[in-house]
Structures are given as structure tokens and as C-alpha cells.
Design a protein around this motif. Structure first.
Motif, PDB file in Angstrom:
ATOM      1  N   UNK B 189       0.805  -1.224   0.000  1.00 11.14           N
ATOM      2  CA  UNK B 189       0.000   0.000   0.000  1.00 11.14           C
ATOM      3  C   UNK B 189       0.840   1.276   0.000  1.00 11.14           C
ATOM      4  N   UNK B 190       2.107   1.176   0.413  1.00 10.51           N
ATOM      5  CA  UNK B 190       2.941   2.378   0.407  1.00 10.51           C
ATOM      6  C   UNK B 190       2.914   3.070  -0.948  1.00 10.51           C
ATOM      7  N   UNK B 191       2.890   2.310  -2.038  1.00 15.27           N
ATOM      8  CA  UNK B 191       2.785   2.925  -3.361  1.00 15.27           C
ATOM      9  C   UNK B 191       1.356   2.830  -3.895  1.00 15.27           C
ATOM     10  N   UNK B 192       0.712   1.714  -3.614  1.00 10.82           N
ATOM     11  CA  UNK B 192      -0.662   1.452  -4.084  1.00 10.82           C
ATOM     12  C   UNK B 192      -1.613   2.612  -3.759  1.00 10.82           C
ATOM     13  N   UNK B 193      -1.575   3.055  -2.508  1.00 16.40           N
ATOM     14  CA  UNK B 193      -2.507   4.085  -2.068  1.00 16.40           C
ATOM     15  C   UNK B 193      -2.293   5.390  -2.815  1.00 16.40           C
ATOM     16  N   UNK B 194      -1.038   5.805  -2.927  1.00 16.49           N
ATOM     17  CA  UNK B 194      -0.828   7.086  -3.590  1.00 16.49           C
ATOM     18  C   UNK B 194      -1.213   7.007  -5.070  1.00 16.49           C
ATOM     19  N   UNK B 195      -0.921   5.875  -5.696  1.00 20.19           N
ATOM     20  CA  UNK B 195      -1.352   5.728  -7.093  1.00 20.19           C
ATOM     21  C   UNK B 195      -2.870   5.799  -7.208  1.00 20.19           C
ATOM     22  N   UNK B 196      -3.519   5.132  -6.296  1.00 22.46           N
ATOM     23  CA  UNK B 196      -4.988   5.130  -6.291  1.00 22.46           C
ATOM     24  C   UNK B 196      -5.537   6.550  -6.214  1.00 22.46           C
ATOM     25  N   UNK B 197      -4.944   7.325  -5.330  1.00 27.95           N
ATOM     26  CA  UNK B 197      -5.426   8.704  -5.149  1.00 27.95           C
ATOM     27  C   UNK B 197      -5.091   9.557  -6.369  1.00 27.95           C
ATOM     28  N   UNK B 198      -3.838   9.466  -6.784  1.00 27.90           N
ATOM     29  CA  UNK B 198      -3.405  10.301  -7.916  1.00 27.90           C
ATOM     30  C   UNK B 198      -4.241  10.003  -9.165  1.00 27.90           C
ATOM     31  N   UNK B 199      -4.422   8.723  -9.448  1.00 23.84           N
ATOM     32  CA  UNK B 199      -5.266   8.358 -10.592  1.00 23.84           C
ATOM     33  C   UNK B 199      -6.616   9.040 -10.533  1.00 23.84           C
ATOM     34  N   UNK B 200      -7.131   9.142  -9.326  1.00 18.48           N
ATOM     35  CA  UNK B 200      -8.478   9.673  -9.181  1.00 18.48           C
ATOM     36  C   UNK B 200      -8.548  11.182  -9.391  1.00 18.48           C
ATOM     37  N   UNK B 201      -7.554  11.903  -8.919  1.00 17.00           N
ATOM     38  CA  UNK B 201      -7.709  13.362  -8.892  1.00 17.00           C
ATOM     39  C   UNK B 201      -6.906  14.113  -9.946  1.00 17.00           C
ATOM     40  N   UNK B 202      -5.911  13.449 -10.551  1.00 12.25           N
ATOM     41  CA  UNK B 202      -5.045  14.187 -11.465  1.00 12.25           C
ATOM     42  C   UNK B 202      -5.719  14.372 -12.831  1.00 12.25           C
ATOM     43  N   UNK B 203      -5.617  15.548 -13.336  1.00 11.41           N
ATOM     44  CA  UNK B 203      -6.124  15.858 -14.680  1.00 11.41           C
ATOM     45  C   UNK B 203      -5.211  15.217 -15.717  1.00 11.41           C
ATOM     46  N   UNK B 204      -5.788  14.661 -16.772  1.00 10.34           N
ATOM     47  CA  UNK B 204      -4.910  14.050 -17.769  1.00 10.34           C
ATOM     48  C   UNK B 204      -5.446  14.310 -19.170  1.00 10.34           C
TER      49      UNK B 204
END
Lengths: 204, 204
Positions: B189-204
DNA sequence: ATCTTTGCTAACCAAATGGTTAAACTTTAT
DNA sequence: ATAAAGTTTAACCATTTGGTTAGCAAAGAT
């Protein structure tokens, strides 16, 4: 004795016990307080439930049996992951607003005595994420979802829905709001949470 | 008396008290058990800390003062939201693996006595999400993030990072794993969680 | 050396707490 | 009506628990 009166006292006790145990926890609860709240003599608690421990277990099982069907919705029905997430988040938050002490009670007592979970798993056969994991794997393969691990996703869904209620005092302090504002925030989350999750995992 | 011996006893008590309070909670903790664990007479607890309540508060403040700097990292430094999320998730999970009883202890006791949060806010001035919210609003405006509410995002970050530890027995039961497997899951989860969040909120 | 202060312990105490008992009261069955 | 069974209470009990006390031991000051 009337069968009705009978049931009434026993249920009165259970309701009072629920009240006290859920707010104070097993260790903080006092039999006398439960008796007072039920409007009866303390000896009745033992007459109907034998001991504090057994009364507590009755309350705990009762509480868990309320929660389990909520979880089963997401684990064992046939809608798509996206629909599951949407329904669960909305339903679960509504559910907890009705039973605010429940998640904290369960988590607190499971931490106090992790063996409880064994009892529960025996009685509540279906708390099993295998189907959910298989479904996630399938939707990933079909290109509906980005690569996603089922168990981590499940943890995330629980976390986002349950945590704010468990950590309510902390959340209230950070957001600097009262019970009213907290409730509003939670109402927002009924859709907010599912969007947050879907944005993260859905292929586009 | 030697000044060192002095300090030693007082600290011995605090360590033992931390141990007992964090596992059993205020109500479940027994002064005798703390004394035994510290290897001293029960009267010493009162000699140094006057009462159970005061000893408990010493432990609680100590615990919170460990946690607060972790939270400040995400609230009050100057990196981008994306970097904050990445750093926080990784650091926080490492931190909790080292102090596994901490989040549960704090949450449990804050629920038992919500007034504690007032004491804390007075001593710990910087638990304030205003800066974080402003930053989120700015990055949304700049098109870096999708439309996102700062307070909900903050709740989500906390939830995803803290919840699994608080609900550890539940998570272990669902994922059907032991302490080893749980730890592995958390390392993921150390990386999993941040990826999960970033995927959700980052504009692409 | 001895006096004072500080650290520490064994024994003790009062209140709280989970649990029991004996007797009274109610309801049901005969 | 009366006996039997179930329900309820007041009073009681043993144990636990946070807290205190009186005195001993060790160290520092004089």
C-alpha cells in the motif's frame, strides 16, 4: 407470566445494553447502568443473560448481524464493479448515519479481542471476498478497469466509507465543524466516494 | 538518589503505561499491571503521576505528539499535492508499522472522550487544513487536478492510509491472511494508495 | 557522623463492581 | 382453589481496583 411481558423485559435489556456497550465499550460499561437504563433490577440482567460477557456477546452478534448484509451487497451480488461501488457507498453511508456507533463499536471490540472474528466467521458464512476478487480480475481483463488488485480495492472501498465515522472526532476537528456540518459532509460523500473510486480504477 | 535512577523509574513507568494503555485502553488498563510491567510498586505510579487519569493523559499526549508531525507533513509543506500524497502515504505507513497500536489508541480514546481534542488543538497549534485546501483549489484552477474538494480529499487520504491499521482484525479476516501477510499487504500500500489517489484526482 | 530530602515498598482502605440469594409476586396449569 | 413455574426485587457477598499511609532505605547536604 405473559409471553409479551417476557419478551419485553428481555428486549428492554438488550436495547439498554446495546446503548451502553456501544458508547462505553465492554470495559467501560457498567451492569448497573444497563439495569437503570432498562428500568429494572440488576439481577434481571443475570436472570436473562447469565453474565456481563454473555450479554455483551449478544449485543455484539446483534450489531454484526446488522452490518454483515451491507457488506454482502458488495461481495456477493451480480452487478458490475462500478454499480457495486456506487450502490455500496450510498447505501452504507445512509446505513451508518442511522447507526452511528456501530462501526466504531465493532472495530474497537475486535481489536480488544481478535478471537471474536472466528465466532463471527462461523455464524456468518458469506464474508468472503473471493467472488469480488474474481470479478475485479475479469473486468480488468475485459479492459473495463485499469489493472487493479481486488483485495486492495476492497480495503479502499471499506476505508473510504467507514473511516470518517470511526474517526469522527478527528474529522470534526480538522474540518472545524459541528455535528450538523459533519452530517452534511457525510451526505456529500454518498456520491463523492464512489466517484473518487471510479475515477481511479475505470479504464477510459 | 541518583538523578539517572530517578529519570529511569519515571520513564519506565511511562513506557509500561504506554504499553498497557495502548493495548487495553483507559478502561481496560489496570494500575497493577502497569506497575508489574515497570517492575515497581504500585504506589510509585501515584508518586510520579498522581492518578490513573493523569498517567493516561501523559501517555495520550505523548502518542499524539508522535502523530502530529506526520500529519503536518501533508498539511504544511510546500510540495505539490501529488508529491505530498506520494510522500505521506509511504512515510505514514512506514511510521505506523513501527507504532502499530497508535492510530487505534488515539481514535478509540478520542471517541471515548471527544473533549480531548480540545486539549490537543491548544497544544498542537498547526493541525489546520486551510493551507492544504487552498493549495488544492489552486491546483484545480491551474488544471493540474480535476475538480476536487480539499476537505473531502484530505479525509480520503487519511482514510486510505489509516483505516487498514485500525480495522486490522477485520482486514485480516477478509483477506484470510496472518500477520505476515497483513504486513506484506501494507507494504504494497505504500505505493498502491498514492497511485490510487493520484489516478483519481489528477487531470490528464 | 548525622540530618534532611528523596525514592521506594508493604500493608492497608474505601468504593465500585459483577454476581448471588432468598423471598415475594404473577402467571399458568390442573 | 391450589400447586407449580416463571418473574422480579432488595439485600448481600467476594473480589477487584484506584488510591493512601507509615515507615524503611539511600543519597546529599551540613
Amino acid at each position: 407470566m405473559t409471553k409479551t411481558k417476557d419478551k419485553n423485559t428481555e428486549e428492554q435489556i438488550l436495547m439498554a445494553a446495546k446503548d451502553v456497550f456501544q458508547t462505553k465499550g465492554m470495559d467501560g460499561a457498567r451492569m448497573q447502568e444497563i439495569a437503570d437504563k432498562a428500568g429494572i433490577n440488576k439481577a434481571m440482567l443475570h436472570y436473562y443473560y447469565r453474565s456481563k460477557q454473555l450479554l455483551f456477546e449478544a449485543v455484539f452478534k446483534n450489531a454484526f448481524s446488522l452490518l454483515a448484509p451491507q457488506l454482502n451487497k458488495i461481495l456477493n451480488d451480480n452487478s458490475s464493479i462500478e454499480d457495486k461501488v456506487k450502490n455500496f457507498s450510498s447505501n452504507y453511508i445512509s446505513f451508518i448515519i442511522k447507526h452511528p456507533y456501530l462501526p466504531n463499536f465493532i472495530i474497537q471490540e475486535l481489536n480488544r479481542n481478535p478471537d471474536f472474528i472466528k465466532n463471527i466467521q462461523e455464524n456468518n458464512s458469506i464474508l468472503n471476498i473471493d467472488k469480488f476478487k474474481a470479478q475485479v480480475a475479469l473486468e480488468v481483463e475485459q479492459g473495463i478497469l485499469k489493472p487493479t488488485k481486488g483485495d486492495q480495492l476492497f480495503i479502499n472501498i471499506l476505508a473510504l466509507n467507514i473511516f470518517p465515522f470511526v474517526a469522527k472526532p478527528l474529522v470534526k476537528a480538522f474540518v472545524k465543524t459541528d455535528d450538523q456540518g459533519f452530517k452534511k459532509l457525510m451526505e456529500q460523500r454518498k456520491t463523492e466516494v464512489s466517484e473518487f473510486i471510479i475515477h481511479s480504477i475505470k479504464q477510459h
